[in-house]
Write a protein that holds these residues in place. Structure first.
Motif, PDB file in Angstrom:
ATOM      1  N   GLN A 279       0.811  -1.213   0.000  1.00  0.00           N
ATOM      2  CA  GLN A 279       0.000   0.000   0.000  1.00  0.00           C
ATOM      3  C   GLN A 279       0.852   1.273   0.000  1.00  0.00           C
ATOM      4  O   GLN A 279       0.554   2.211  -0.755  1.00  0.00           O
ATOM      5  CB  GLN A 279      -0.976  -0.023   1.181  1.00  0.00           C
ATOM      6  CG  GLN A 279      -2.058  -1.080   1.022  1.00  0.00           C
ATOM      7  CD  GLN A 279      -2.989  -1.185   2.226  1.00  0.00           C
ATOM      8  OE1 GLN A 279      -2.717  -0.647   3.289  1.00  0.00           O
ATOM      9  NE2 GLN A 279      -4.085  -1.910   2.055  1.00  0.00           N
TER      10      GLN A 279
ATOM     11  N   THR B 173       0.776   4.087  -2.905  1.00  0.00           N
ATOM     12  CA  THR B 173       0.568   5.478  -2.504  1.00  0.00           C
ATOM     13  C   THR B 173       1.635   6.382  -3.107  1.00  0.00           C
ATOM     14  O   THR B 173       1.334   7.443  -3.666  1.00  0.00           O
ATOM     15  CB  THR B 173       0.584   5.595  -0.972  1.00  0.00           C
ATOM     16  OG1 THR B 173      -0.512   4.854  -0.428  1.00  0.00           O
ATOM     17  CG2 THR B 173       0.481   7.052  -0.534  1.00  0.00           C
TER      18      THR B 173
ATOM     19  N   ALA C 122       0.685   9.228  -5.818  1.00  0.00           N
ATOM     20  CA  ALA C 122       0.911  10.607  -5.395  1.00  0.00           C
ATOM     21  C   ALA C 122       1.806  11.350  -6.381  1.00  0.00           C
ATOM     22  O   ALA C 122       1.726  12.584  -6.494  1.00  0.00           O
ATOM     23  CB  ALA C 122       1.529  10.628  -4.007  1.00  0.00           C
TER      24      ALA C 122
ATOM     25  N   TRP D  72      -8.500   5.271  -3.264  1.00  0.00           N
ATOM     26  CA  TRP D  72      -7.622   6.421  -3.008  1.00  0.00           C
ATOM     27  C   TRP D  72      -8.374   7.414  -2.130  1.00  0.00           C
ATOM     28  O   TRP D  72      -9.371   7.997  -2.533  1.00  0.00           O
ATOM     29  CB  TRP D  72      -7.230   7.071  -4.332  1.00  0.00           C
ATOM     30  CG  TRP D  72      -6.341   8.266  -4.213  1.00  0.00           C
ATOM     31  CD1 TRP D  72      -6.690   9.577  -4.372  1.00  0.00           C
ATOM     32  CD2 TRP D  72      -4.933   8.266  -3.910  1.00  0.00           C
ATOM     33  NE1 TRP D  72      -5.604  10.391  -4.205  1.00  0.00           N
ATOM     34  CE2 TRP D  72      -4.507   9.617  -3.919  1.00  0.00           C
ATOM     35  CE3 TRP D  72      -4.003   7.276  -3.637  1.00  0.00           C
ATOM     36  CZ2 TRP D  72      -3.198   9.998  -3.663  1.00  0.00           C
ATOM     37  CZ3 TRP D  72      -2.683   7.646  -3.383  1.00  0.00           C
ATOM     38  CH2 TRP D  72      -2.296   8.984  -3.399  1.00  0.00           C
TER      39      TRP D  72
ATOM     40  N   LYS E  65      -3.924   8.372   0.352  1.00  0.00           N
ATOM     41  CA  LYS E  65      -3.370   7.038   0.579  1.00  0.00           C
ATOM     42  C   LYS E  65      -4.118   6.000  -0.251  1.00  0.00           C
ATOM     43  O   LYS E  65      -5.325   6.120  -0.467  1.00  0.00           O
ATOM     44  CB  LYS E  65      -3.451   6.663   2.055  1.00  0.00           C
ATOM     45  CG  LYS E  65      -2.545   7.496   2.949  1.00  0.00           C
ATOM     46  CD  LYS E  65      -2.585   6.998   4.396  1.00  0.00           C
ATOM     47  CE  LYS E  65      -1.634   7.808   5.269  1.00  0.00           C
ATOM     48  NZ  LYS E  65      -1.644   7.341   6.681  1.00  0.00           N
ATOM     49  N   ALA E  66      -3.387   4.987  -0.675  1.00  0.00           N
ATOM     50  CA  ALA E  66      -3.969   3.888  -1.450  1.00  0.00           C
ATOM     51  C   ALA E  66      -4.206   2.699  -0.526  1.00  0.00           C
ATOM     52  O   ALA E  66      -3.322   2.331   0.259  1.00  0.00           O
ATOM     53  CB  ALA E  66      -3.042   3.489  -2.584  1.00  0.00           C
ATOM     54  N   THR E  67      -5.374   2.094  -0.639  1.00  0.00           N
ATOM     55  CA  THR E  67      -5.673   0.881   0.125  1.00  0.00           C
ATOM     56  C   THR E  67      -6.336  -0.143  -0.787  1.00  0.00           C
ATOM     57  O   THR E  67      -6.995   0.199  -1.776  1.00  0.00           O
ATOM     58  CB  THR E  67      -6.601   1.167   1.312  1.00  0.00           C
ATOM     59  OG1 THR E  67      -7.799   1.793   0.838  1.00  0.00           O
ATOM     60  CG2 THR E  67      -5.935   2.068   2.333  1.00  0.00           C
TER      61      THR E  67
END
Length: 510
Positions: A328, A332, A336, A355, A359-361
């Motif tokens: 992750q 991110t 970004a 997103w 932050k990416a999850t």
């Protein structure tokens, strides 16, 4: 010296254990002689235009020291030699490299031989691929890997490029002499040569930084973990290595394929849910599940704690650890760096990824679906039919390939009749595994680690490098370990950051 000349009595992996060089050994029992004295005046001054890590061209004037043997009893005329490149001027400005870090850039790939015998300038170390099981001609780079020798030079560092023996080599009688542990013995001998010549070879011999990719990353990590271990003494004596330390200051390893006796289980833990190879071939799920069980036992035995206070790493929580610590954050960082329109387009194409708040999850299962296919079958490294390169790496002078795990030996499809692994294999496996030396808290190890791999690299398991990083971190070492999002095998996406890191940990200012 011709192939096989003065090699002595062949042992496991075709390594000679009887040296015939002159001179006496030091505390390690290795050999040093006048032949290993570096002639600092024997260079050619060259001028090249070399691009730095950002792609900006620079005029570099440097001293190039032609190939020279780093041992007194080389197995042949081609592999156990190195070249040295020292910056003198960069864009017309004089460079004093006497205290510069020394970047030892190996060109190892697939545990095959590499050579600098034909090098006439920096960055020309050649990986000899040929037929991966039988040897032969042909040279090439390591899957498009950036040239760290050239980047080190243009950054003002000293670049040392060693050739090494590899698993395809055989003498005129057909005896193999480049299998395990030849490659690590050669790299250690190269480091000893550099340190033996302190005050003669340019650069700071107390600041040697190793680099390598794939199998080269594995042996770079091994070089870092096993510094000054006496377990290599007989091999180093056999080749006539210099009487000096082989400990290095810092280690750079990209996608290291290592911990080979446990790599099959780690691979299935990581990629077992992907039931199809990139070739379209289905993976045997019975084998995959059996290997996953082996991984669970091995991981539990390590008692490793993850970075950032994660706790003890087990087969039950390792997927979450990889997600939180590496995957992750990698996504991110990638997202970004995109423009808003680029990020919007990527998210529209990859709906598994959320997103929010910068932050990416995503979930582990969705990540695997994103990768989609694996490269290797099961087992990935100790193949039942002895076809893997690692089977060849653990061969002997007279046996081309061997099983090195009990599971694959039991399930052999080639007609091998032995019920137990051959008696020399436990030692060879230790000598080829950085995890062994980190587990033993080897006092001569590198204290600085830079480890990288791509999130889409299915040549190996993410667990391998993550365990390596966790083991070094557990010992109190400085560890920088990150993943490159959506990148495959042998990627180096931040070489400039690596070179900056080298200067920082080495305390070097140009």
């Amino acid at each position: 010296m011709g192939i096989g000349a003065g090699v002595g009595v062949a042992a496991a992996g075709g390594i000679a254990l009887t040296a015939n060089a002159s001179g006496t050994g030091g505390t390690s029992g290795s050999t040093s002689s006048d032949a290993l004295v570096f002639d600092k005046d024997d260079y050619t001054e060259l001028t090249e235009t070399i691009a730095d890590a950002a792609g900006t061209d620079h005029e570099v004037v440097y001293h190039f020291y032609k190939p020279r043997d780093y041992v007194t009893v080389p197995s042949d005329d081609t592999h156990q030699s190195l070249v040295v490149s020292v910056p003198v001027k960069i864009d017309g400005k004089a460079v004093d490299a006497r205290n510069a870090p020394i970047v030892l850039a190996n060109a190892v790939g697939a545990y095959m031989p590499s050579s600098v015998a034909e090098a006439t300038g920096v960055g020309q170390a050649a990986l000899e691929m040929g037929d991966l099981m039988t040897g032969g001609g042909g040279t090439g780079g390591v899957n498009g890997m950036v040239n760290l020798a050239k980047l080190a030079l243009v950054a003002g560092y000293v670049a040392v490029e060693p050739g090494t023996r590899g698993r395809s080599l055989a003498d005129s009688s057909g005896a193999h002499y480049g299998m395990a542990p030849a490659v690590i013995v050669d790299l250690k001998a190269a480091v000893r040569y550099v340190k033996f010549n302190k005050g003669r070879i340019p650069g700071n011999t107390d600041r040697v930084v190793s680099t390598g990719t794939s199998a080269g990353g594995a042996v770079s990590a091994l070089l870092g973990a096993s510094g000054d271990s006496p377990r290599y003494d007989k091999y180093l004596k056999a080749v006539g290595a210099a009487d000096a330390s082989d400990a290095i200051f810092a280690t750079g390893a990209w996608c290291p394929i290592t911990d080979l006796e446990h790599a099959d289980g780690a691979y299935e833990f990581n990629w077992g849910a992907l039931v199809t190879q990139s070739t379209g071939k289905a993976v045997d799920q019975t084998v995959s599940k059996a290997l996953q069980s082996q991984f669970a036992e091995y991981q539990a035995s390590l008692k490793l704690k993850g970075l950032n206070g994660f706790g003890t790493l087990t087969a039950r929580n390792y997927d979450q650890y990889l997600l939180e610590t590496y995957l992750q954050p990698s996504a991110t960082t990638c997202l970004a760096a995109l423009s808003e329109s680029e990020r919007t387009a990527y998210l529209a194409k990859n709906t598994f990824l959320t997103w929010s708040g910068g932050k990416a999850t995503f979930t582990w299962d969705d990540y695997l679906t994103h990768v989609a296919k694996r490269k290797k079958t099961a087992p990935a490294f100790d193949a039942f039919d002895l076809s893997a390169g690692e089977n060849n790496e653990f061969g002997t002078a007279t046996t081309k390939a061997r099983h090195f795990t009990a599971y694959s030996l039991k399930n052999d499809t080639t007609g091998v009749t032995g019920k137990r692994l051959e008696s020399d294999l436990p030692e060879l496996l230790d000598l080829m595994n950085p995890m062994y030396f980190l587990g033993k808290r080897n006092s001569g190890r590198s204290r600085h680690w830079w480890i990288r791999l791509g999130t889409s690299d299915t040549d190996t398991s993410h667990v391998i490098s993550a365990n390596l990083a966790a083991a070094a971190h557990h010992l109190g070492d400085d560890v920088s370990h990150e993943f490159y999002w959506d990148q495959g095998h042998a990627t180096n996406a931040d070489p400039g950051d690596f070179l900056t890191w080298v200067a920082k940990v080495c305390g070097y200012r140009r």
